[in-house]
Enzyme design. Structure first.
Site, PDB file in Angstrom:
ATOM      1  N   GLU A 284     -57.492  17.939 -73.548  1.00 27.24           N
ATOM      2  CA  GLU A 284     -57.916  17.428 -74.863  1.00 27.24           C
ATOM      3  C   GLU A 284     -57.430  18.446 -75.877  1.00 27.24           C
ATOM      4  O   GLU A 284     -57.943  19.564 -75.927  1.00 27.24           O
ATOM      5  CB  GLU A 284     -59.449  17.317 -74.931  1.00 27.24           C
ATOM      6  CG  GLU A 284     -60.059  16.348 -73.943  1.00 27.24           C
ATOM      7  CD  GLU A 284     -59.746  14.902 -74.250  1.00 27.24           C
ATOM      8  OE1 GLU A 284     -59.270  14.599 -75.356  1.00 27.24           O
ATOM      9  OE2 GLU A 284     -59.960  14.071 -73.363  1.00 27.24           O
ATOM     10  N   CYS A 318     -61.154  18.892 -83.672  1.00 26.03           N
ATOM     11  CA  CYS A 318     -59.945  18.188 -83.233  1.00 26.03           C
ATOM     12  C   CYS A 318     -59.837  16.836 -83.935  1.00 26.03           C
ATOM     13  O   CYS A 318     -58.751  16.361 -84.204  1.00 26.03           O
ATOM     14  CB  CYS A 318     -59.976  18.011 -81.733  1.00 26.03           C
ATOM     15  SG  CYS A 318     -61.455  17.171 -81.162  1.00 26.03           S
TER      16      CYS A 318
HETATM   17  P1  NAD Z   1     -57.472  27.923 -77.476  1.00 23.15           P
HETATM   18  O1  NAD Z   1     -56.431  27.043 -76.889  1.00 23.15           O
HETATM   19  O2  NAD Z   1     -57.048  29.175 -78.093  1.00 23.15           O
HETATM   20  O3  NAD Z   1     -58.562  28.333 -76.370  1.00 23.15           O
HETATM   21  C1  NAD Z   1     -59.272  27.384 -75.615  1.00 23.15           C
HETATM   22  C2  NAD Z   1     -59.737  28.029 -74.327  1.00 23.15           C
HETATM   23  O4  NAD Z   1     -58.601  28.357 -73.546  1.00 23.15           O
HETATM   24  C3  NAD Z   1     -60.536  29.317 -74.496  1.00 23.15           C
HETATM   25  O5  NAD Z   1     -61.564  29.348 -73.526  1.00 23.15           O
HETATM   26  C4  NAD Z   1     -59.488  30.376 -74.204  1.00 23.15           C
HETATM   27  O6  NAD Z   1     -60.048  31.588 -73.732  1.00 23.15           O
HETATM   28  C5  NAD Z   1     -58.686  29.715 -73.123  1.00 23.15           C
HETATM   29  N1  NAD Z   1     -57.337  30.222 -72.941  1.00 23.15           N
HETATM   30  C6  NAD Z   1     -56.562  30.895 -73.836  1.00 23.15           C
HETATM   31  N2  NAD Z   1     -55.373  31.209 -73.275  1.00 23.15           N
HETATM   32  C7  NAD Z   1     -55.390  30.719 -72.009  1.00 23.15           C
HETATM   33  C8  NAD Z   1     -54.460  30.724 -70.932  1.00 23.15           C
HETATM   34  N3  NAD Z   1     -53.255  31.280 -71.045  1.00 23.15           N
HETATM   35  N4  NAD Z   1     -54.801  30.119 -69.786  1.00 23.15           N
HETATM   36  C9  NAD Z   1     -56.001  29.521 -69.652  1.00 23.15           C
HETATM   37  N5  NAD Z   1     -56.939  29.509 -70.618  1.00 23.15           N
HETATM   38  C10 NAD Z   1     -56.630  30.091 -71.799  1.00 23.15           C
HETATM   39  O7  NAD Z   1     -58.269  26.952 -78.464  1.00 23.15           O
HETATM   40  P2  NAD Z   1     -59.436  27.353 -79.423  1.00 23.15           P
HETATM   41  O8  NAD Z   1     -58.834  28.163 -80.516  1.00 23.15           O
HETATM   42  O9  NAD Z   1     -60.597  27.891 -78.676  1.00 23.15           O
HETATM   43  O10 NAD Z   1     -59.862  25.896 -79.988  1.00 23.15           O
HETATM   44  C11 NAD Z   1     -59.219  25.290 -81.031  1.00 23.15           C
HETATM   45  C12 NAD Z   1     -58.250  24.226 -80.539  1.00 23.15           C
HETATM   46  O11 NAD Z   1     -58.910  23.310 -79.685  1.00 23.15           O
HETATM   47  C13 NAD Z   1     -57.699  23.378 -81.667  1.00 23.15           C
HETATM   48  O12 NAD Z   1     -56.303  23.226 -81.526  1.00 23.15           O
HETATM   49  C14 NAD Z   1     -58.398  22.028 -81.484  1.00 23.15           C
HETATM   50  O13 NAD Z   1     -57.727  20.922 -81.977  1.00 23.15           O
HETATM   51  C15 NAD Z   1     -58.573  21.964 -80.029  1.00 23.15           C
HETATM   52  N6  NAD Z   1     -59.680  21.066 -79.701  1.00 23.15           N
HETATM   53  C16 NAD Z   1     -59.409  19.832 -79.171  1.00 23.15           C
HETATM   54  C17 NAD Z   1     -60.433  18.953 -78.880  1.00 23.15           C
HETATM   55  C18 NAD Z   1     -60.150  17.596 -78.277  1.00 23.15           C
HETATM   56  O14 NAD Z   1     -61.047  17.015 -77.711  1.00 23.15           O
HETATM   57  N7  NAD Z   1     -58.964  17.077 -78.385  1.00 23.15           N
HETATM   58  C19 NAD Z   1     -61.747  19.330 -79.089  1.00 23.15           C
HETATM   59  C20 NAD Z   1     -61.994  20.595 -79.630  1.00 23.15           C
HETATM   60  C21 NAD Z   1     -60.938  21.459 -79.907  1.00 23.15           C
END
Ligand code: NAD
Length: 525
Positions: A284, A318
């Protein structure tokens, strides 16, 4: 004079600093890390103490330490995966009846409701979102657990009874196995509850990694799961950063599926990491969600929904309705109305129940939002409202003004990329075809909306819009029953709804012969 609605600091007493440990095989264990092995690079650096590395989360609004959490290592992630693997393979959860699994999920829902206030306070202090919103998200999440419980009891496969009198086939649904769940900071408990109860209803075991910025409500849920009687090892929680914890959860050969919510860039990396063992991936990701407004719409309702859509969760959502596409004939008046409504939205101290919009999650993120606005102005756009950091008396300078940007062209970054802040961009159109082109000429496809009193306009739009969800004459209404997910670079797979459960199931076809009717293949010589 900007004439915005700003709620200054309340003098609320803040809770004591919370300490978060990993949950591995039913125990809140100290990290298996050796001193000094942390790879943490976050703005709040890890501190080695008692042989364990810790990170501290500062409240984005109040600047005080909210929680201190262990920083997980590869060894922690591997121990959690081993516990989940063992719990899955010995059937302590996967082989329980749907009724027994549902009973645990229902107990968890009750416990979430009973603990809403203390969880909401931590969610607000770690994320910066308003306290009334946190309460709504936590108690609303209890309903996701209840709905998932109902699915656990109604799980079924398929049958083929028309294959001939001597044949019968059934299609069985089985839990996929060990699931890694990686969640973001913007809706920490809600997004976890879009995934975990559905995986558990299916019979899977899980390893969860919350965002390093918002770990506390996930760890409290771990406590509630134990109180509800979930067997040890069925849900494990490892705290820490994407590297190495998230990366290990995404690539480990003993994990069968990884479900991730977060940025498109990290999602791409997760799909690549998972590809080495061809595990199932559900993603997502982001969105740049358009709402198209026709002149025949209920314009007052549309203006209110647009205002809600862009400022909810300070735009860090999102599903943020971050771009509107307005018919030329009404663009000026409609924008003026949204500007007027924006001035009435209460930005400020998240702990005040009157606040509707809180703090930006981090200083870096605030700077990123501001850079998008500055670049748009440089490229010729006009700021109709806001456009700079917002000062909230008595609080950390991590707020941003409600911002509306006009004279935007479709090629500008602010019109195409996810700003993830309280920033609305306004584009205009003349014909439905032109509006649809603007909607679909995008890398993302999470959600889209249309405002018109003409059913033909709404249905034509709904069919043609490239998005996982289309709203007509509303915005961001959601239900546990109605599945959610994105197309294009907004993601893979679906969450919630029956389809959300199916993501956590594997399918097995069982073909049976009735009687000794099989003709031999080998011909006697
Ligand atoms: P992010 O991608 O930076 O981090 C999300 C998670 O992934 C965190 O737990 C982080 O520690 C982990 N992570 C980071 N690098 C990783 C790696 N290399 N391998 C595995 N895990 C890793 O996102 P964020 O800044 O926490 O959230 C914001 C983003 O999330 C925005 O782009 C938003 O649109 C998206 N979002 C999407 C939805 C949806 O349902 N489509 C819902 C909420 C947020």
């Amino acid at each position: 004079m900007l004439d915005l609605t700003v709620i200054p600091a309340t003098n609320a007493t803040l809770p004591e600093v919370r300490q978060n440990l990993h949950l591995i095989d039913g125990e809140f264990t100290p990290s298996r890390a050796r001193p000094g092995t942390s790879t943490a690079t976050h703005e709040v650096p890890g501190q080695a103490r008692d042989g364990v590395s810790w990170s501290e989360r500062l409240s984005p609004s109040h600047g005080t330490v909210v929680s201190r959490s262990e920083i997980g290592t590869i060894q922690d992630a591997e121990a959690a995966i081993a516990a989940a693997r063992k719990a899955f393979d010995d059937g302590r959860w996967s082989q329980l009846s749907g009724k027994a699994r549902a009973a645990v999920l229902l107990k968890v829902a009750d416990l979430i409701e009973a603990n809403t206030d203390r969880m909401a306070l931590l969610e607000t202090l770690e994320s910066g979102k308003p306290i009334t919103q946190s309460r709504g998200e936590i108690s609303g999440a209890a309903d996701l657990w209840r709905y998932a419980a109902s699915l656990a009891r109604t799980l079924h496969g398929d049958s083929h009874n028309s294959l001939g009198s001597d044949m019968l086939a059934v299609v069985l649904k089985e839990p996929i196995g060990v699931v890694s769940i990686i969640t973001p900071w913007n809706f920490p408990f809600w997004i976890l509850s879009q995934k975990l109860p559905f995986a558990l209803a299916a019979g899977c075991t899980c390893v969860v990694k919350p965002s390093e910025l918002t770990p506390s409500t996930t760890v409290i849920l771990g406590e509630l799961l134990q109180e509800a009687g979930l067997p040890n090892g069925v849900v494990n929680i490892v705290l820490g950063y994407g590297q190495p914890v998230g990366a290990t959860l995404a690539s480990h050969p003993k994990v069968d599926m990884v479900t991730f919510t977060g940025s498109t860039a990290v999602g791409r990396g997760i799909a690549a990491a998972a590809s080495t063992t061809l595990k199932k991936v559900a993603l997502e990701l982001g969105g740049k969600n358009p709402q198209v407004i026709f002149p025949d719409a209920d314009l007052e309702a549309a203006a209110d929904a647009v205002t809600f859509g862009v400022y909810f969760n300070v735009g860090q959502c999102c599903n943020s309705g971050s771009r509107i596409i307005v018919h030329e004939d009404i663009a000026e008046a409609f924008t003026a109305r949204v500007v007027a409504l924006s001035r009435q939205v209460a930005f400020g101290d998240p702990l005040d129940p009157a606040t509707q919009v809180g703090a930006i999650v981090s200083r870096e993120h605030g700077a990123k939002i501001d850079a998008y606005v500055t670049a748009a102005v440089k490229a010729g756009a006009t700021v109709a409202l806001g456009g700079k950091p917002l000062d909230v008396p008595g609080l950390t300078p991590q707020f941003y003004e409600p911002t509306i940007v006009t004279n935007v062209t479709p090629d500008m970054a602010i019109a195409r990329e996810e700003v993830f802040g309280p920033v609305l961009t306004v584009l205009t159109f003349r014909t439905l075809e032109e509006a649809l082109h603007l909607v679909n000429d995008a890398d993302y496809g999470l959600s889209a909306g249309v405002w018109s009193e003409n059913i033909h306009t709404c249905l034509t739009f709904a069919r043609a819009a490239q998005a996982g969800t289309v709203w007509t004459n509303t915005w961001m209404d959601g239900f546990p029953e109605v599945t959610f997910g994105g197309v294009k670079q907004s993601g893979l797979g679906r969450e919630i709804g029956r389809q959300g459960l199916d993501e956590f199931m594997e399918i097995k076809s069982l073909v049976m012969r009735i009687g000794r009717t099989r003709a031999p293949w080998v011909r006697p010589r």
